[in-house]
Design a protein around this motif. Sequence first.
Motif, PDB file in Angstrom:
ATOM      1  N   LEU A 185      44.199  47.121  39.384  1.00 49.12           N
ATOM      2  CA  LEU A 185      44.237  45.907  40.195  1.00 49.12           C
ATOM      3  C   LEU A 185      45.561  45.735  40.929  1.00 49.12           C
ATOM      4  O   LEU A 185      45.636  44.980  41.914  1.00 49.12           O
ATOM      5  CB  LEU A 185      43.979  44.682  39.316  1.00 49.12           C
ATOM      6  CG  LEU A 185      42.547  44.529  38.776  1.00 49.12           C
ATOM      7  CD1 LEU A 185      42.474  43.376  37.781  1.00 49.12           C
ATOM      8  CD2 LEU A 185      41.559  44.300  39.923  1.00 49.12           C
TER       9      LEU A 185
ATOM     10  N   PRO B  75      35.915  38.817  41.754  1.00 50.61           N
ATOM     11  CA  PRO B  75      34.859  39.672  41.177  1.00 50.61           C
ATOM     12  C   PRO B  75      35.392  41.025  40.725  1.00 50.61           C
ATOM     13  O   PRO B  75      34.930  41.581  39.729  1.00 50.61           O
ATOM     14  CB  PRO B  75      33.860  39.814  42.334  1.00 50.61           C
ATOM     15  CG  PRO B  75      34.051  38.570  43.148  1.00 50.61           C
ATOM     16  CD  PRO B  75      35.529  38.303  43.092  1.00 50.61           C
ATOM     17  N   ALA B  76      36.381  41.556  41.461  1.00 48.61           N
ATOM     18  CA  ALA B  76      36.974  42.836  41.054  1.00 48.61           C
ATOM     19  C   ALA B  76      37.756  42.675  39.756  1.00 48.61           C
ATOM     20  O   ALA B  76      37.764  43.572  38.899  1.00 48.61           O
ATOM     21  CB  ALA B  76      37.893  43.354  42.159  1.00 48.61           C
TER      22      ALA B  76
ATOM     23  N   LEU C 278      37.010  40.709  37.306  1.00 49.12           N
ATOM     24  CA  LEU C 278      36.065  40.610  36.193  1.00 49.12           C
ATOM     25  C   LEU C 278      35.388  41.942  35.866  1.00 49.12           C
ATOM     26  O   LEU C 278      34.607  42.007  34.922  1.00 49.12           O
ATOM     27  CB  LEU C 278      35.009  39.548  36.491  1.00 49.12           C
ATOM     28  CG  LEU C 278      35.504  38.108  36.645  1.00 49.12           C
ATOM     29  CD1 LEU C 278      34.344  37.124  36.576  1.00 49.12           C
ATOM     30  CD2 LEU C 278      36.540  37.762  35.592  1.00 49.12           C
ATOM     31  N   GLU C 279      35.688  42.976  36.619  1.00 53.00           N
ATOM     32  CA  GLU C 279      35.163  44.296  36.278  1.00 53.00           C
ATOM     33  C   GLU C 279      35.919  44.906  35.090  1.00 53.00           C
ATOM     34  O   GLU C 279      35.472  45.913  34.522  1.00 53.00           O
ATOM     35  CB  GLU C 279      35.265  45.230  37.489  1.00 53.00           C
ATOM     36  CG  GLU C 279      34.328  44.854  38.634  1.00 53.00           C
ATOM     37  CD  GLU C 279      34.485  45.772  39.832  1.00 53.00           C
ATOM     38  OE1 GLU C 279      35.267  46.757  39.720  1.00 53.00           O
ATOM     39  OE2 GLU C 279      33.846  45.519  40.862  1.00 53.00           O
ATOM     40  N   TYR C 280      37.024  44.296  34.727  1.00 51.20           N
ATOM     41  CA  TYR C 280      37.846  44.803  33.632  1.00 51.20           C
ATOM     42  C   TYR C 280      37.755  43.856  32.429  1.00 51.20           C
ATOM     43  O   TYR C 280      37.386  42.692  32.574  1.00 51.20           O
ATOM     44  CB  TYR C 280      39.303  44.946  34.097  1.00 51.20           C
ATOM     45  CG  TYR C 280      39.457  45.946  35.208  1.00 51.20           C
ATOM     46  CD1 TYR C 280      39.634  47.299  34.921  1.00 51.20           C
ATOM     47  CD2 TYR C 280      39.377  45.546  36.544  1.00 51.20           C
ATOM     48  CE1 TYR C 280      39.744  48.230  35.947  1.00 51.20           C
ATOM     49  CE2 TYR C 280      39.493  46.466  37.572  1.00 51.20           C
ATOM     50  CZ  TYR C 280      39.669  47.810  37.268  1.00 51.20           C
ATOM     51  OH  TYR C 280      39.767  48.736  38.278  1.00 51.20           O
TER      52      TYR C 280
ATOM     53  N   LEU D 282      32.112  31.930  39.923  1.00 59.21           N
ATOM     54  CA  LEU D 282      31.922  32.865  38.815  1.00 59.21           C
ATOM     55  C   LEU D 282      31.963  32.125  37.485  1.00 59.21           C
ATOM     56  O   LEU D 282      32.356  30.965  37.405  1.00 59.21           O
ATOM     57  CB  LEU D 282      33.014  33.935  38.844  1.00 59.21           C
ATOM     58  CG  LEU D 282      33.122  34.769  40.125  1.00 59.21           C
ATOM     59  CD1 LEU D 282      34.403  35.586  40.126  1.00 59.21           C
ATOM     60  CD2 LEU D 282      31.897  35.673  40.275  1.00 59.21           C
TER      61      LEU D 282
ATOM     62  N   PRO E 126      32.571  36.198  31.638  1.00 62.12           N
ATOM     63  CA  PRO E 126      31.672  37.296  31.258  1.00 62.12           C
ATOM     64  C   PRO E 126      31.392  37.281  29.762  1.00 62.12           C
ATOM     65  O   PRO E 126      32.205  36.813  28.963  1.00 62.12           O
ATOM     66  CB  PRO E 126      32.461  38.541  31.670  1.00 62.12           C
ATOM     67  CG  PRO E 126      33.893  38.123  31.600  1.00 62.12           C
ATOM     68  CD  PRO E 126      33.926  36.681  32.011  1.00 62.12           C
TER      69      PRO E 126
ATOM     70  N   ARG F  92      33.940  39.092  27.054  1.00 58.78           N
ATOM     71  CA  ARG F  92      35.348  38.665  27.015  1.00 58.78           C
ATOM     72  C   ARG F  92      35.920  38.754  25.598  1.00 58.78           C
ATOM     73  O   ARG F  92      35.191  38.727  24.614  1.00 58.78           O
ATOM     74  CB  ARG F  92      35.456  37.231  27.513  1.00 58.78           C
ATOM     75  CG  ARG F  92      34.673  36.255  26.649  1.00 58.78           C
ATOM     76  CD  ARG F  92      34.648  34.861  27.255  1.00 58.78           C
ATOM     77  NE  ARG F  92      33.848  33.929  26.457  1.00 58.78           N
ATOM     78  CZ  ARG F  92      32.551  33.710  26.625  1.00 58.78           C
ATOM     79  NH1 ARG F  92      31.895  34.357  27.580  1.00 58.78           N
ATOM     80  NH2 ARG F  92      31.901  32.837  25.858  1.00 58.78           N
TER      81      ARG F  92
ATOM     82  N   ASP G 125      43.211  48.370  29.920  1.00 61.43           N
ATOM     83  CA  ASP G 125      42.968  47.807  31.254  1.00 61.43           C
ATOM     84  C   ASP G 125      42.570  46.336  31.206  1.00 61.43           C
ATOM     85  O   ASP G 125      42.066  45.796  32.200  1.00 61.43           O
ATOM     86  CB  ASP G 125      41.872  48.612  31.966  1.00 61.43           C
ATOM     87  CG  ASP G 125      42.384  49.962  32.460  1.00 61.43           C
ATOM     88  OD1 ASP G 125      43.614  50.097  32.606  1.00 61.43           O
ATOM     89  OD2 ASP G 125      41.554  50.862  32.701  1.00 61.43           O
TER      90      ASP G 125
END
Length: 320
Positions: free
Chosen positions: A198, A208-209, A211-213, A237, A240, A243, A260
């Motif tokens: 990131l 959104p990117a 929350l990909e991690y 959003l 998730p 988490r 990450d």
Amino acid sequence: MSEGFVPPPPPDTAAAARFLQRIRLRHLTCFVAVAQERHLGRAAQRLHLTQPAVTKTLNELEALAGVRLVDRGRHGARLTPAGEQFLRRAVAVTDAMESAAAALSGAGAPSAPIRVGALPTVASVILPKAISRLQSTHKDTGVRVITGSNAVLLASLRAGELDLALGRMAEPEALQDVTFELLYTESLALVVRPGHPLTAYAGTAPMPAVLEYPMIVATAGTVPRHHTEVLLQRHGLSLPSGRIETLDVTLARTMARDGDAVWFTPERAPQTDLADGTLVRLPQPTPGTAEPVGVFRRATPDSATAVEEFAGILRELAVT
């Protein structure tokens, strides 16, 4: 006198006199133990009594007071509003008796440690320096640090288990018999390891990117958790399902440093890691997440010199 005004009833001085004549120190000691332990069985163990003996003493006190002080149930003992009011006075009396006994025995008050409560995300911010500075002038004064949520800290403070607590500003109804002194204000920060994918974005990474991690957040019911949820909602959003929820700063910083994961945290909690470069802050705006952090004390605080000096040290460090 205006029409419809009903004056309050005069105080029952006779009842108060009877209460003072009949109450004994054992009543107060028992009540304070029950309030602090929040359980009759644990209070009995602490007092080296049987549970029926504790129940009997508590019943005697309530009969003398003419009001219910403790609600007993399957899940423990909880103070009634009248009990909350009475606790502050009872703690003052038992503390005074303990100090008097220490003075008579030749054991001075300095032997008692300062009891400090702190949120996990606040404990590592200014407490280490504050403790070191205090002990540079009070070498024989110990410091006992207890961490917990705001609600737990406030309950412990009222129960006389803490001399002061470092926490976040609470709702007005939670501040009964407690004062709050602002030390500083901090916002939410998104923290990752150096070289995290990131950090490759030229500017702010799209949420959104992010929350990909893996995501590390505070537990439910805390202010940082609330701000995290609000921040995500502004981006359309939600949290998730995968988490990681924790208030343990050591666990959170280790997972962020060694993997990450993105740590959503009050900005001062990782300040040592940010200073030495083991973690970096993403340039993600977090508007509306600023929260006041300060010192909670009982409305009638302990006047011990070391406690007052420690509170002064916290004030000084908060602005440096």
